[in-house]
Design an enzyme around this catalytic site. Structure first.
Site, PDB file in Angstrom:
ATOM      1  N   ARG A   1       0.541   5.229  17.796  1.00 25.94           N
ATOM      2  CA  ARG A   1       0.521   6.140  16.690  1.00 25.94           C
ATOM      3  C   ARG A   1       0.882   7.630  17.117  1.00 25.94           C
ATOM      4  O   ARG A   1       1.942   8.202  16.205  1.00 25.94           O
ATOM      5  CB  ARG A   1      -1.073   6.212  16.480  1.00 25.94           C
ATOM      6  CG  ARG A   1      -1.713   5.048  15.945  1.00 25.94           C
ATOM      7  CD  ARG A   1      -0.905   4.491  14.452  1.00 25.94           C
ATOM      8  NE  ARG A   1      -1.328   3.461  14.074  1.00 25.94           N
ATOM      9  CZ  ARG A   1      -0.522   2.360  13.977  1.00 25.94           C
ATOM     10  NH1 ARG A   1       0.663   2.326  14.492  1.00 25.94           N
ATOM     11  NH2 ARG A   1      -0.885   1.143  13.491  1.00 25.94           N
TER      12      ARG A   1
ATOM     13  N   ASP B   1      -6.776   4.711  13.129  1.00 31.63           N
ATOM     14  CA  ASP B   1      -5.373   5.101  12.876  1.00 31.63           C
ATOM     15  C   ASP B   1      -5.324   6.598  12.142  1.00 31.63           C
ATOM     16  O   ASP B   1      -4.373   7.588  12.730  1.00 31.63           O
ATOM     17  CB  ASP B   1      -4.691   4.261  12.440  1.00 31.63           C
ATOM     18  CG  ASP B   1      -4.426   3.164  13.259  1.00 31.63           C
ATOM     19  OD1 ASP B   1      -4.537   3.169  14.492  1.00 31.63           O
ATOM     20  OD2 ASP B   1      -3.996   1.912  12.595  1.00 31.63           O
TER      21      ASP B   1
ATOM     22  N   SER C   1      -6.005  -8.492   8.384  1.00 28.17           N
ATOM     23  CA  SER C   1      -4.924  -7.492   8.323  1.00 28.17           C
ATOM     24  C   SER C   1      -4.306  -7.388   9.744  1.00 28.17           C
ATOM     25  O   SER C   1      -5.083  -7.844  10.760  1.00 28.17           O
ATOM     26  CB  SER C   1      -5.424  -6.194   7.873  1.00 28.17           C
ATOM     27  OG  SER C   1      -6.195  -5.593   9.039  1.00 28.17           O
TER      28      SER C   1
ATOM     29  N   ASP D   1       0.835  -1.035   0.007  1.00 31.96           N
ATOM     30  CA  ASP D   1       0.049  -0.020   0.054  1.00 31.96           C
ATOM     31  C   ASP D   1       0.755   1.362  -0.070  1.00 31.96           C
ATOM     32  O   ASP D   1       0.685   2.045  -0.683  1.00 31.96           O
ATOM     33  CB  ASP D   1      -0.977  -0.022   1.342  1.00 31.96           C
ATOM     34  CG  ASP D   1      -2.180  -0.885   0.985  1.00 31.96           C
ATOM     35  OD1 ASP D   1      -1.899  -2.082   0.701  1.00 31.96           O
ATOM     36  OD2 ASP D   1      -3.300  -0.304   1.742  1.00 31.96           O
TER      37      ASP D   1
END
Lengths: 415, 415, 415, 415
Positions: free
Chosen positions: D94, D123, D179, D15
């Site tokens: 994050r 996220d 994922s 990605d």
């Protein structure tokens, strides 16, 4: 060919008249909806104006009773105050208006709703969350957030020009250098010269309340009777007047509060979108009710229930302010608060004078107040020795804490 | 042979004079301690009285400055209000007094402390928890909870007789039909004829504030400057007067508030021991400060910090009311609240008139208010389109909820 | 002549047998009451013992079903956990027992109730607050707080001697060096060698759960079905067993949880009276239900409702721990929590293995989970652009804060 | 001519490799930034890949120590758990990543940052709120929310094609049908076949923890030493191993927790954007620390401080989950929580076995536990009679409530 039908929340003013015409220009059929929630308005003139501007249908509906019963009463039960000062007069009106707007949209088969709220304010959120909650498939047209619209109408001058071009009657009286929002519960003032938080509000700003400097030199004395935490009767003790339907009660409290200049505040508040804004509010009847309800509630409600309910009331206030009246959590909180009001019943005497509300006395068939128990002159069913044990047990933890601090050489008294 | 030394919180009045003599009768050496926390008292007369009644030592100490700085200021930072109305004027004085009482006891080697608080009230708890927290080994003699004492003195008449028998000077003026407690922050009135929650307070009750019906017909306009959430200066804009030490600032606010009849309330409150009691309070300076602080705080503090801090302030109020000033949790909460005040800085203009405080404007070098951002006339660094996404995301949950309700056939709008 | 009738909460053990005889010695008629709340006890032997010791009447009552339905189920709805770990197995049993004790006292015209709880524990409070709440005029005889009693019985040896003198059968098996309390929900262990918080619990302590080191090497897989937040059915997927009455469901979960060693904890907790104490608990069925309920609740409940309800659940846990099951605030909180469970319905699959409960999956006709909406592979009724606006509006406040901090030269990232 | 410089959070995967090339296509200079926060990654391969795809600069930075000290440690102090179960392993990583990303952007003079987070997730919010908070003028490019991007790349197939066209190396191993996100604290699994909340997770899903069915048949016994609420040392009692730097401690706890299958959960959680999503997490070291910290905290912290701190911890968890690590309120809450940890010091012994953590014992120089005070065998500095008064005063309110209910004919016990 029409793009579809829009139900537009229409005020009769310049902005929403321009929006009406603009929506037609964009290819929509427009139904206007004007809610009477107690504002001072010439509703018939507004009807004619909307019709003359090409509204397919015009709805003007008197929502005053349901505004009081379904929306104001729950805020009374909740002692709803946002950020310790704002009584939510605008916030509580929005779901009332939008609920009806959505009903009309569904009934008329309209896929769209529209409003004239600006893109920086709270009202857009309150309107739209109500719409999405009650009519999830609806599409919302908010012109003040559409670049083609707001870039075209960059100021009042552009609106005036557009109005002249499209046969929209233009207001003849000069506009006040601030904006206002009025309903049965309050009038709010903001923007324009009020945006400078340091500049004082002009004395002639207020429309709903008399300046306390010029208000009567003698108080009015009222008795308000509550059941389930909402007023069921108000009596003016001197005049003998009394009211007992919700709308009449609330309107009468507005009259008395307004006459004595009650409920004016000047605050900076936090909008949901994260800006601070300055607002000036007058909420005469609501302020009287808040004080009276606080009194009868504490008189009749257990203190620990009250503590939990106080937290729920703060939560409720935030939810209403932010536009979540129709949300699962606000449903839940309203249910809990209503439950807490089962025994909130009785009469409160108060005087209204020069901007203030003074509680004078209260009585209730459901009070937890026990005059004999609390009396300094009578022992009642109470053994003072019990207090020694109560205090000593409460001190167990404090003494242990001190012991530990002593060990580590600190002294809490000096902190 | 002495049973030991007692430090008695002595007021100079009939009750504690009788207690002084009674304690001596029981075999104790008695040291009296009288704190000047701003009450209207003839301290020298009290000293002589205590000495004449056989006090081994007499301490009279001016605690006014530490009362303001160490106790009132934290309540200002906290916006401390118990049960939405009571500003804690008595509650906050108790740990101030007891802290010194305990210091004296330790210094003088006294194992005992004593006080004249009754067995049904909050003050006994506030006094004693402070004592236990700061002097865990202390023993407390609370005569009004000792059967031999309270059975002997069943009414004022018994005290009067005892006084006459023991050479205790008897008050010559007739006693008010209620009891009161006065300090720099407030006067409270309760008991006697006030125990009937329905009967109105007599007009001549109030000593600290003028009746608003007779107060001046023109307001005073003040500017209060804050730093770290506490006032550092007050200026009377008309007169040009200004004060800048804590005690002077607070005293001056009392003068202005008192002159205009600010801060009178009549409430039923919940005592820690689980009784409801009726109290009447006047808190002139504290009320002005509460309003001013709320204003500057919301102006300068982030809204989400404010929300968390609001909850801590409510907790703080309960702790102070219940007597836990000196507790680990109150230490913790005070620390957190003080931290929240780092940026609470600026000036508030307000007018005081006929029992009310009206905020007029405010300014701050640390405000989060952004006039350009919020302006209705300027776009500023703000894209109105963002609000559409904000609203739609907030609606995701509401629309799902409606979907589920639709499936089960209910309609949230009708609830 | 009798001083009156006492209903004594009788366990059949040494302590309450001595109390029975001692109360008779003091001149009371004694009715014993023994509740079957699922503890392992020879109830008939206890009946005979009480009769032989002179109990006027003996009540032995099976409260297991009402214990599960009226007391355990509300704690399941609340996810009740005290101080993040203790599932309240003892706390929740006390009001169940005392409710019946008080019913018997009223029915039998007894003015007194008595129990064998110690003076440092929580149980005395839980018993007595229930009694006072449901039978306010009752008088409570708590021997372990009466100096004549506790000074006479300073240790187990004194009780043994007294027993021998008064024909009270003395236990023949040596007592464990700790005390325990058992019911359907859990067994707790404390005191004795466990008072040292550092010393590990002996491996042979636990009676209700298998040591995970010796428990089966293959899991049991259960499906629990909930309606209104309480289990209505449990099925063992492998064995096909299923239970659907409250008592059977809970008992079966105890069997499975016990078999796999689920629900053991060793904690230091804070007692209501302000002491820290060390307790070891095993709560097999309750632990399985807590995990399963958390899962189905989050699956079916709106997130903001859940957040409010989470706070109420913590409050509920504190109230139950402290003995306030029968209080206005606990009534209120239970009502609110029950309301929140309206849609908590569905099935949870889980496996139980070696002390752990693993959630495997869940399904519900009332879930707010929308697989299409959340899918990474399908856009559904969701416009990702909306998130940009959502984030930017959420950032308005953060950017303003940074602007202010930049002005004053600080950098939040470094804090 | 370049549109400007973008700092792209680059993972090395398909990605973000496509995004890198796409950004260049759009006319940006791209700097890639890859943070090592403990994930299993070939960082050198990623560097080469980024360089080969035309990154102007490549930053690969080891943030593991600051991740543990600045981000994980505060969650340990807070007992941070979102919705009662999720330990926030992704949420907490994050702001750690974005903080550095923004530092690089400032240093390199980049006006843009970009990331590969999807438009439905949490996220994107966590990344972007951090960026806006620390670099308010930054512009964010979130391709998965840009129609030209997401309409072009509707599925993995489109990305693969684009990769082949642009020389982006295509992964050769087949992708798991879900994922995952991995870092030092945890691995999360979601999407794909996990989107059906009913389907069980495959046994081979977990990478960080051993299946408890195959984990060792003997426990490891650890002692963890805390100071100020964070671990300062861990010792394996059997092996004698010990670690004392933050990164080593946390890594070692991961090893032990992973070996014994600790910290697996399967939940449905509520995303900030109002969707429910299903996630599976394994947090071995974090789970051990949570249990150990809860133990030492309750052992050393006053119970009322703990109660207030518990509420702050829940608030902290919500803030972190929602992406507000860098916000004034999260700063404030972290400060308060850190303050509460002043005395959280001592050693906890625990065993780790078959997916569980069992607390065995604890000791502390700062404990408020007083073995003598709590002992059933010693009276200590405690008078059991005090408890009578304590209970009776607590009952005052309950008895009044009953009196009122009696008057109105209801019976709280039956509710």
């Amino acid at each position: 060919m029409s793009k579809g039908t829009v139900v537009l929340a229409y005020s009769g003013g310049l902005d929403t008249s321009c929006i009406l015409v603009w929506l037609k220009e964009q290819g929509y059929d427009v139904i206007t909806f004007l809610a009477n929630i107690g504002q001072d308005e010439d509703f018939e003139a507004a009807r004619k104006k909307a019709e003359s501007l090409g509204a397919k249908k015009v709805f003007i509906e008197d929502l005053r009773s349901e505004f009081v019963e379904d929306f104001i009463w729950p805020t009374v039960q909740a002692n709803a105050v946002y950020e310790d000062r704002y009584l939510l007069g605008t916030a509580v009106a929005r779901p009332c208006i939008s609920r009806r707007q959505v009903e009309i949209a569904r009934r008329e088969g309209a896929q769209f709703v529209s409003h004239g709220a600006t893109g920086k304010g709270n009202d857009q959120i309150r309107f739209e969350l109500t719409c999405y909650a009650l009519y999830p498939e609806v599409e919302i047209i908010a012109p003040w957030r559409i670049p083609e619209f707001y870039n075209r109408f960059r100021g009042r001058k552009d609106l005036m020009e557009y109005a002249q071009q499209h046969g929209i009657p233009v207001p003849v009286t000069p506009r006040a250098p601030w904006s206002m929002d009025a309903n049965l519960m309050h009038i709010s003032y903001e923007s324009g010269i009020l945006e400078n938080p340091k500049s004082h509000a002009p004395a002639d700003l207020y429309l709903m309340t008399k300046n306390p400097e010029n208000s009567p030199n003698a108080p009015d004395v009222l008795e308000i009777e509550f059941r389930n935490g909402v007023p069921v009767k108000v009596t003016n003790e001197k005049e003998g007047t009394s009211k007992d339907s919700p709308l009449e009660i609330f309107s009468y409290l507005n009259v008395i509060g307004g006459k004595h200049g009650v409920g004016r505040i000047d605050i900076v508040e936090n909008r949901f979108i994260g800006m601070k804004s300055r607002g000036i509010y007058e909420t005469p009847g609501g302020t009287i009710l808040l004080k009276a309800h606080l009194d009868i509630e504490t008189f009749t409600m257990d203190k620990e229930v009250r503590r939990i309910k106080q937290g729920l009331g703060i939560k409720f206030s935030e939810l209403v302010y932010n536009g979540f009246w129709y949300s699962p959590e606000c449903d839940f909180v309203r249910h809990c608060i209503a439950k807490s009001q089962d025994n909130v019943e009785g009469k409160v005497q108060l005087s209204v004078f020069k901007g203030q509300v003074y509680i004078l006395g209260r009585e209730s068939p459901k009070s937890l107040y026990n005059e004999e128990l609390v009396s300094m002159d009578v022992q009642g069913d109470y053994d003072p020795c019990d207090a020694s044990g109560f205090i000593r047990i409460n001190a167990v933890r404090l003494r242990e804490h001190h012991r530990l601090q002593g060990l580590s050489g600190t002294n809490s008294a000096k902190k």
